[in-house]
Design a protein around this motif. Sequence first.
Motif, PDB file in Angstrom:
ATOM      1  N   TYR A 110       0.848  -1.185   0.000  1.00 38.46           N
ATOM      2  CA  TYR A 110       0.000   0.000   0.000  1.00 38.46           C
ATOM      3  C   TYR A 110       0.887   1.239   0.000  1.00 38.46           C
TER       4      TYR A 110
ATOM      5  N   GLN B  56       0.607   5.444   1.098  1.00 37.83           N
ATOM      6  CA  GLN B  56      -0.219   6.407   1.824  1.00 37.83           C
ATOM      7  C   GLN B  56       0.408   7.777   1.672  1.00 37.83           C
TER       8      GLN B  56
ATOM      9  N   GLY C 106      -5.659   8.254   2.796  1.00 39.82           N
ATOM     10  CA  GLY C 106      -5.819   6.863   3.184  1.00 39.82           C
ATOM     11  C   GLY C 106      -4.867   5.947   2.449  1.00 39.82           C
ATOM     12  N   LEU C 107      -5.044   4.670   2.662  1.00 41.89           N
ATOM     13  CA  LEU C 107      -4.192   3.643   2.069  1.00 41.89           C
ATOM     14  C   LEU C 107      -4.711   3.257   0.694  1.00 41.89           C
TER      15      LEU C 107
ATOM     16  N   LEU D 123      -4.022   0.485  -2.461  1.00 46.08           N
ATOM     17  CA  LEU D 123      -3.385  -0.785  -2.771  1.00 46.08           C
ATOM     18  C   LEU D 123      -2.638  -0.703  -4.090  1.00 46.08           C
TER      19      LEU D 123
ATOM     20  N   TYR E  31     -10.307   2.081  10.668  1.00 41.75           N
ATOM     21  CA  TYR E  31     -10.753   1.526   9.396  1.00 41.75           C
ATOM     22  C   TYR E  31     -11.574   0.262   9.627  1.00 41.75           C
TER      23      TYR E  31
ATOM     24  N   LEU F  17      -7.625  -6.298  -1.140  1.00 38.27           N
ATOM     25  CA  LEU F  17      -8.084  -5.620   0.059  1.00 38.27           C
ATOM     26  C   LEU F  17      -7.878  -4.122  -0.054  1.00 38.27           C
TER      27      LEU F  17
ATOM     28  N   PHE G  62      -8.900  -0.165   1.306  1.00 40.38           N
ATOM     29  CA  PHE G  62      -9.358   0.570   2.473  1.00 40.38           C
ATOM     30  C   PHE G  62     -10.109   1.819   2.031  1.00 40.38           C
ATOM     31  N   GLY G  63     -11.152   2.135   2.738  1.00 39.68           N
ATOM     32  CA  GLY G  63     -11.808   3.412   2.556  1.00 39.68           C
ATOM     33  C   GLY G  63     -11.060   4.473   3.347  1.00 39.68           C
ATOM     34  N   GLY G  64     -11.683   5.605   3.528  1.00 39.79           N
ATOM     35  CA  GLY G  64     -11.015   6.706   4.212  1.00 39.79           C
ATOM     36  C   GLY G  64     -10.951   6.569   5.726  1.00 39.79           C
TER      37      GLY G  64
END
Lengths: 113, 110
Positions: free
Chosen positions: A35, A37, A42-43, A45, B87, B98, B100-102
């Motif tokens: 990931y 950032q 946010g993260l 992928l 999260y 996978l 992630f949202g905010g």
Amino acid sequence: DAGITQSPRYKITETGRQVTLMCHQTWSHSYMFWYRQDLGHGLRLIYYSAAADITDKGEVPDGYVVSRSKTENFPLTLESATRSQTSVYFCASRDTGGGSPLHFGNGTRLTVT
Amino acid sequence: DAKTTQPNSMESNEEEPVHLPCNHSTISGTDYIHWYRQLPSQGPEYVIHGLTSNVNNRMASLAIAEDRKSSTLILHRATLRDAAVYYCILLNNAGNMLTFGGGTRLMVKP
């Protein structure tokens, strides 16, 4: 020590150079992830892998290359670094099964000048 | 991938309970609900997960709606060290892409 380790912790490189970020896990987890950032965000992928020699693109794969010749290692290579790739990079791993949690490394802070 | 939605931010007073909601209306029967938190300048860390029943551990509790379309992470007594981004994500046996949202940024006031 058991765990997931990333190296280096900090890296400064110049635009156009190739740089490789390392990720090593000691659990023999099947799944591994990269990931990025960006500051205040946010993260996202980049790439993921379900097993050795199996990799797939994530949300933002352009400009990155991965390999997974061994289960425990999942290096991420920036073939020709750009300033937009300045970010913090996190590697993660997990075992199979929906109940298996993700384990994250401490991150690599990459600055491209 | 089944997606989750969370409020962007929440505030709490120190030593009060905090309820962090997460909606996952497209959850499938094999999806586990996981919660992670990210403290400032650190990588995300696992908090708790569940499938159908409510779960408790030393960090938090997870309450899952009967229809599993939403869940709530409960911090029983917020401390200043709980200030982080939380999260909520869904994991299944495939464990593949996978994303992630905010997340929810929790601010804890002394």
